[in-house]
Design a protein around this motif. Structure first.
Motif, short mmCIF file in Angstrom:
data_model
loop_
_atom_site.label_atom_id
_atom_site.label_comp_id
_atom_site.label_asym_id
_atom_site.label_seq_id
_atom_site.Cartn_x
_atom_site.Cartn_y
_atom_site.Cartn_z
N PHE A 20 0.84 -1.20 0.00
CA PHE A 20 0.00 0.00 0.00
C PHE A 20 0.88 1.26 0.00
O PHE A 20 0.53 2.27 -0.60
CB PHE A 20 -0.91 0.02 1.23
CG PHE A 20 -2.05 -0.96 1.18
CD1 PHE A 20 -2.49 -1.48 -0.03
CD2 PHE A 20 -2.70 -1.36 2.34
CE1 PHE A 20 -3.55 -2.39 -0.09
CE2 PHE A 20 -3.76 -2.26 2.31
CZ PHE A 20 -4.18 -2.77 1.10
N THR A 21 2.02 1.16 0.69
CA THR A 21 2.93 2.31 0.75
C THR A 21 3.62 2.55 -0.57
O THR A 21 3.75 3.68 -1.03
CB THR A 21 3.99 2.11 1.86
OG1 THR A 21 3.33 1.92 3.12
CG2 THR A 21 4.89 3.33 1.97
N SER A 22 4.08 1.48 -1.21
CA SER A 22 4.86 1.62 -2.45
C SER A 22 3.99 1.75 -3.70
O SER A 22 4.31 2.54 -4.61
CB SER A 22 5.80 0.43 -2.61
OG SER A 22 5.07 -0.79 -2.68
N LYS A 23 2.87 1.04 -3.74
CA LYS A 23 2.04 1.03 -4.95
C LYS A 23 0.70 1.76 -4.79
O LYS A 23 -0.01 1.98 -5.77
CB LYS A 23 1.76 -0.41 -5.38
CG LYS A 23 3.01 -1.22 -5.68
CD LYS A 23 2.68 -2.65 -6.04
CE LYS A 23 1.89 -2.77 -7.32
NZ LYS A 23 1.69 -4.18 -7.73
N GLY A 24 0.37 2.11 -3.56
CA GLY A 24 -0.91 2.76 -3.31
C GLY A 24 -2.00 1.72 -3.10
O GLY A 24 -1.88 0.57 -3.52
N ILE A 33 -0.69 -8.88 -2.57
CA ILE A 33 -0.49 -9.02 -1.13
C ILE A 33 -0.26 -10.48 -0.76
O ILE A 33 0.65 -10.80 0.03
CB ILE A 33 -1.70 -8.46 -0.36
CG1 ILE A 33 -1.86 -6.97 -0.65
CG2 ILE A 33 -1.54 -8.70 1.15
CD1 ILE A 33 -3.17 -6.37 -0.17
N ALA A 34 -1.05 -11.37 -1.33
CA ALA A 34 -0.90 -12.80 -1.05
C ALA A 34 0.47 -13.31 -1.49
O ALA A 34 1.10 -14.10 -0.78
CB ALA A 34 -2.01 -13.58 -1.75
N ALA A 35 0.92 -12.84 -2.65
CA ALA A 35 2.23 -13.27 -3.15
C ALA A 35 3.34 -12.77 -2.23
O ALA A 35 4.29 -13.51 -1.94
CB ALA A 35 2.43 -12.73 -4.57
N ARG A 36 3.24 -11.51 -1.77
CA ARG A 36 4.26 -10.96 -0.87
C ARG A 36 4.26 -11.73 0.46
O ARG A 36 5.33 -11.96 1.04
CB ARG A 36 3.99 -9.48 -0.64
CG ARG A 36 4.97 -8.79 0.32
CD ARG A 36 6.40 -8.77 -0.23
NE ARG A 36 6.47 -8.02 -1.47
CZ ARG A 36 6.74 -6.71 -1.54
NH1 ARG A 36 6.96 -6.03 -0.43
NH2 ARG A 36 6.82 -6.10 -2.70
N ALA A 37 3.08 -12.08 0.95
CA ALA A 37 2.98 -12.79 2.22
C ALA A 37 3.19 -14.29 2.06
O ALA A 37 3.25 -15.02 3.07
CB ALA A 37 1.62 -12.53 2.86
N LYS A 38 3.28 -14.77 0.80
CA LYS A 38 3.45 -16.18 0.49
C LYS A 38 2.31 -17.02 1.07
O LYS A 38 2.51 -18.04 1.73
CB LYS A 38 4.80 -16.69 1.01
CG LYS A 38 5.99 -16.00 0.38
CD LYS A 38 7.32 -16.52 0.93
CE LYS A 38 8.49 -15.79 0.27
NZ LYS A 38 9.79 -16.27 0.80
N LEU A 39 1.09 -16.53 0.79
CA LEU A 39 -0.11 -17.19 1.28
C LEU A 39 -1.14 -17.30 0.15
O LEU A 39 -1.03 -16.61 -0.87
CB LEU A 39 -0.73 -16.41 2.45
CG LEU A 39 0.09 -16.32 3.73
CD1 LEU A 39 -0.51 -15.27 4.66
CD2 LEU A 39 0.15 -17.68 4.43
N ASN A 40 -2.13 -18.11 0.36
CA ASN A 40 -3.23 -18.22 -0.59
C ASN A 40 -4.10 -16.97 -0.48
O ASN A 40 -4.41 -16.52 0.63
CB ASN A 40 -4.06 -19.47 -0.26
CG ASN A 40 -5.07 -19.79 -1.34
OD1 ASN A 40 -5.91 -18.95 -1.68
ND2 ASN A 40 -4.98 -20.99 -1.88
N LEU A 106 1.93 5.42 5.52
CA LEU A 106 0.66 4.98 4.93
C LEU A 106 -0.52 5.69 5.60
O LEU A 106 -1.42 6.20 4.92
CB LEU A 106 0.52 3.46 5.08
CG LEU A 106 -0.85 2.86 4.72
CD1 LEU A 106 -1.15 3.08 3.24
CD2 LEU A 106 -0.89 1.38 5.08
N VAL A 107 -0.53 5.73 6.92
CA VAL A 107 -1.64 6.32 7.66
C VAL A 107 -1.78 7.80 7.37
O VAL A 107 -2.87 8.29 7.04
CB VAL A 107 -1.46 6.10 9.17
CG1 VAL A 107 -2.46 6.93 9.97
CG2 VAL A 107 -1.62 4.62 9.51
N TRP A 108 -0.68 8.56 7.47
CA TRP A 108 -0.77 10.01 7.25
C TRP A 108 -1.11 10.33 5.80
O TRP A 108 -1.77 11.32 5.51
CB TRP A 108 0.52 10.70 7.68
CG TRP A 108 0.87 10.49 9.12
CD1 TRP A 108 2.09 10.17 9.64
CD2 TRP A 108 -0.01 10.61 10.26
NE1 TRP A 108 2.03 10.05 11.00
CE2 TRP A 108 0.75 10.33 11.40
CE3 TRP A 108 -1.36 10.91 10.40
CZ2 TRP A 108 0.20 10.35 12.69
CZ3 TRP A 108 -1.92 10.93 11.67
CH2 TRP A 108 -1.14 10.65 12.79
#
Length: 220
Positions: A20-24, A33-40, A106-108
């Motif tokens: 979210f920080t890098s790509k929005g 997100i699933a690929a980065r977390a290595k999850l289904n 990300l929050v600000w």
């Protein structure tokens, strides 16, 4: 079972914060997100009911501990020097944001975008934040120094605390260090305290001048 679930949710949130920080928010997909977390990808739907629910979880993971720091110092002003409590709160906030610099950014940034998600989730948190800062600042400065509005001090202080993490690249170019570095925190904290003490002194000086008798006007 519960430990595994906790680790899975934590991995998803960490991956989401990075993307979210890098790509929005809009530029990031569930599959990313699933690929980065290595999850289904089904895990994200199961735990967060989709991408918006995941963003909300990221915001909550920031504001809950962040506001707890302010609340802790707000309670202490009943038996400690309010100025010390305010200074300590400032340092705690800087350290917390430094340790969570990607999440802070990300929050600000979400607040500046003023999206529907941020309005619904963040508004109540920001009300609490304003209350804690107002209570701490008013107690530290004192109502008797009200010529320079406490509200203006809070606005300026808030900007000082969030700007380095929202615009970390600019800070790096100006000071040659990143907000996640401990040395930056110590130097920046010192600068904020100097500014705050200077602002309070301006209040006291303005109050003194205001109390001086008006000069007599000579008539011809």
């Amino acid at each position: 079972m519960f430990v595994q679930a906790g680790k899975t949710k934590e991995s998803i949130i960490e991956a989401a914060i990075e993307l979210f920080t890098s790509k929005g928010f809009r530029g990031t997909t569930i599959r990313d997100i699933a690929a980065r977390a290595k999850l289904n990808p089904a895990n994200i739907s199961y735990y967060f009911q989709g991408k918006q629910g995941l963003l909300e979880a990221c915001l909550v993971s920031f504001f809950e501990p962040y506001l707890s720091l302010l609340e802790e110092e707000k309670r202490k002003i009943e038996w400690e020097d309010p100025e010390i409590c305010l200074h300590r709160a400032i340092r705690k906030v800087l350290v917390f944001q430094s340790e969570n610099h990607l999440l802070s950014r990300l929050v600000w940034r979400e607040i500046t975008i003023d999206s529907q998600v941020s309005r619904e989730i963040i508004s109540s948190y920001l009300m609490k934040e304003r209350y804690y800062f107002k209570t701490l600042t008013s107690a530290a400065v004192g109502e008797k120094h009200s010529i320079l509005p406490v509200g203006m001090l809070i606005i300026q202080l808030k900007g000082m605390l969030s700007t380095p993490f929202l615009n970390s690249q600019y800070v790096s170019e100006v000071w040659g260090m990143h907000p996640k570095e401990s040395y930056f925190i110590e130097k920046y904290y010192g600068s904020i305290i100097e500014w705050l003490q200077s602002a309070v002194n301006v209040q006291k000086s303005a109050l003194y001048v205001a109390r001086l008798p008006a000069p007599a006007i000579k008539t011809v």
